[in-house]
Design an enzyme around this catalytic site. Structure first.
Site, PDB file in Angstrom:
ATOM      1  N   MET A 125       2.522  -3.208   7.193  1.00 50.02           N
ATOM      2  CA  MET A 125       1.246  -2.617   7.627  1.00 50.02           C
ATOM      3  C   MET A 125       0.850  -3.130   9.007  1.00 50.02           C
ATOM      4  SD  MET A 125      -0.748  -2.989   4.007  1.00 50.02           S
ATOM      5  CE  MET A 125      -0.061  -4.582   3.623  1.00 50.02           C
ATOM      6  N   LYS A 129      -3.701   5.974  -0.879  1.00 48.98           N
ATOM      7  CA  LYS A 129      -4.499   5.166   0.057  1.00 48.98           C
ATOM      8  C   LYS A 129      -3.905   5.420   1.428  1.00 48.98           C
ATOM      9  CE  LYS A 129      -5.866   1.230  -2.741  1.00 48.98           C
ATOM     10  NZ  LYS A 129      -4.712   0.681  -3.434  1.00 48.98           N
ATOM     11  N   ASP A 136       0.873   6.333  -6.178  1.00 48.49           N
ATOM     12  CA  ASP A 136       0.455   5.906  -4.830  1.00 48.49           C
ATOM     13  C   ASP A 136       0.978   6.853  -3.759  1.00 48.49           C
ATOM     14  OD1 ASP A 136      -1.062   3.719  -5.144  1.00 48.49           O
ATOM     15  OD2 ASP A 136       0.375   2.295  -4.327  1.00 48.49           O
ATOM     16  N   THR A 186      11.548  -3.990  -2.382  1.00 45.08           N
ATOM     17  CA  THR A 186      10.481  -3.980  -1.385  1.00 45.08           C
ATOM     18  C   THR A 186      10.988  -3.434  -0.043  1.00 45.08           C
ATOM     19  OG1 THR A 186       8.701  -5.297  -0.462  1.00 45.08           O
ATOM     20  CG2 THR A 186      10.841  -6.369  -0.572  1.00 45.08           C
TER      21      THR A 186
END
Ligand SMILES: C[S@@+](CC[C@H](N)C(=O)[O-])C[C@H]1O[C@@H](n2cnc3c(N)ncnc32)[C@H](O)[C@@H]1O
Length: 489
Positions: free
Chosen positions: A386, A273, A251, A334
């Site tokens: 995001m 992405k 990624d 995370t």
């Protein structure tokens, strides 16, 4: 990539002539190490330590008791100067360099054409650790750790592998299947049997493994959480899986330093992405994973942070399971947890913050449909992933739902990376903070965690942003969203 001044190499000294100039303690240390090789060692010095004299008695070295002469270098593969006499060390260095002979002068890297690493010796497994002379103590510290980590008889396993190499190549002609077999042999029960000296057990494991390896290989996929950036935050399992992988499907958010832990010959497929930029569609990523695993490969699907937090791992798992491919999920740290730790911002606080959630700030086509009333409630605490692009809209929705404009906000950008930035502000000033400081992400926006009360562990690391100009009478960010203060009475 940082410039690597010294390139690590292993020199074959079997039968080679090596010169050591000097007979004191430092020269003895060099000779002690060199005596482990098959080199013919000549020591030139006016006097020598008892240890060196003893080595000569054992015919392990040859001593010439006089001062150094340039002709001593003739026929030598390597030269070492450890005389303790600066002028003599310089003379040895010059004479060796004039003849194109690699030379090492103890503690004088500027006179040396090579330097000596710290060594962990499990011959034929040898680990060399160097810091380019920057921090020899650090090299020794790494050496101590490795000494503790590597079994003393690891060399026996390597020798056993060397003995088996030809037989294994004959029994398992397919290169990929052979590599998988070696991985199993060197990491699994065979390794333990060899290291434990259980010879009969090792033999029977080997036979069973050779039989299994001849069957067609079945690939598998590991969905690996690679954390927010700093490779030190990888789990041990992530490391192991990375090293087993034949192919890496990577990624965009995976830090390039993480890839250093993979095998150098592992194929790399980048499936980035980019927000609002070019990206590989999810269906295409799923197809790649299935295709590579069906080819019998061990696939490491590397994802930023944790695969199950806004990582689309569920979709990939479903595609792989539908194709009958074994899949394992390796959790990662995370972004919210790592960023909170970096700035010392607890995400729960006894008696004060009892509930913490993570939300996405990006919907399929715009700001997501979140439960704004719940998020705006006093005491609510959450991290927005995001959320940068939609920060103005997030702010407006929260204010419109009744959130206090003074709600504390902390934004951590590029958490755990070299360009990490952290800013504390308020909900009212969020848009101004993101645009004014040109925060471009990736970033986590923490809302509702009272960093003043929590006493940020690293306040010096967190800038405080306050809006300088007064807000316009009508909040331009909020477009169609009616804030309570603007609603008709
Ligand atoms: C598609 S999500 C992936 C999240 C990831 N699975 C995780 O668990 O961290 C991407 C978002 O994660 C956050 N993020 C990832 N890496 C980050 C970092 N190093 N610093 C701050 N935020 C990061 C940002 O909010 C970014 O927009």
């Amino acid at each position: 990539m940082r410039h690597m001044r010294y390139f690590p190499l292993f020199a074959d000294l079997d039968g080679a002539h090596v010169l050591v100039v000097g007979g004191g303690e430092q020269a003895t240390q060099k000779v002690r190490l060199l005596a482990k090789t098959g080199a013919h060692i000549t020591v030139v010095a006016e006097s020598v330590t008892d240890e060196l004299a003893g080595l000569e008695e054992d015919n392990a070295i040859w001593i010439v008791l006089r001062t150094f002469l340039a002709r001593d270098l003739e026929g030598q593969r390597l030269a070492f100067a450890a005389t303790g006499d600066a002028a003599l060390d310089l003379a040895v260095s010059r004479a060796a360099r004039a003849r194109g002979i690699p030379v090492n002068v103890v503690d004088r890297p500027e006179l040396s054409t090579f330097i000596m690493p710290a060594i962990v010796d499990r011959a034929p497994v040898t680990v060399a650790i160097g810091t380019e002379g920057a921090a020899p103590t650090l090299a020794r510290e790494v050496k101590t750790r490795l000494e503790a980590l590597l079994p003393a008889n690891l060399g026996a396993l390597a020798r056993r592998a060397a003995d088996l190499r030809a037989a294994v190549a004959r029994a398992v002609p397919d290169a990929l299947a052979r590599r998988h077999l070696w991985q199993r042999l060197l990491a699994g029960p065979f390794r333990h049997a060899v290291l434990g000296g259980a010879e009969a057990e090792a033999r029977s494991i080997l036979e069973a493994e050779l039989e299994g390896a001849a069957r067609p290989a079945v690939g598998r996929v590991h969905l690996i959480g690679c954390g927010p950036g700093d490779p030190d935050l990888l789990t041990l399992k992530a490391l192991q899986r990375l090293q087993e992988a034949d192919v890496l499907v990577v990624d965009r958010l995976v830090d390039r330093r993480v890839l250093e832990y993979a095998r150098r010959d592992a194929e790399r497929i980048l499936v980035g992405k980019t927000p609002r930029g070019p990206s590989t569609p999810q269906a295409e990523i799923n197809r790649i994973l299935v295709r590579e695993a069906r080819a019998g490969k061990v696939v490491a699907r590397l994802k930023g942070g944790d695969p199950f937090i806004f990582g689309r791992a569920g979709e990939e798992m479903a595609a792989l399971q539908a194709a009958g491919i074994a899949v394992e999920v390796v959790p990662g740290i995370t972004a919210a947890h790592a960023c909170a730790a970096r700035v010392g911002l607890p995400v729960t606080l006894r008696e004060r913050v009892r509930h913490f959630s993570v939300v996405t700030g990006a919907g399929a086509d715009g700001v997501p449909d979140l439960d704004w009333q719940a998020l705006a409630r006093p005491g609510a605490a959450f991290a927005v992933y995001m959320g940068l692009a939609n920060a103005p809209l997030l702010r407006c929705h929260l204010l419109a739902a009744g959130a206090d404009p003074a709600t504390p906000v902390v934004v951590v950008e590029n958490g755990t990376r070299a360009d990490e930035r952290a800013v504390a502000t308020t909900l009212a000033d969020l848009t101004d903070c993101v645009s004014g400081l040109a925060i471009a992400g990736p970033a986590v926006i923490f809302v509702g965690l009272d960093w003043v009360q929590a006493g940020l562990a690293r306040p010096e690391h967190v800038a405080v942003h306050r809006r300088l100009r007064q807000p316009a009478a009508r909040d331009r960010d909020c477009q169609d969203i009616v804030l309570p203060s603007e609603a008709a009475p």
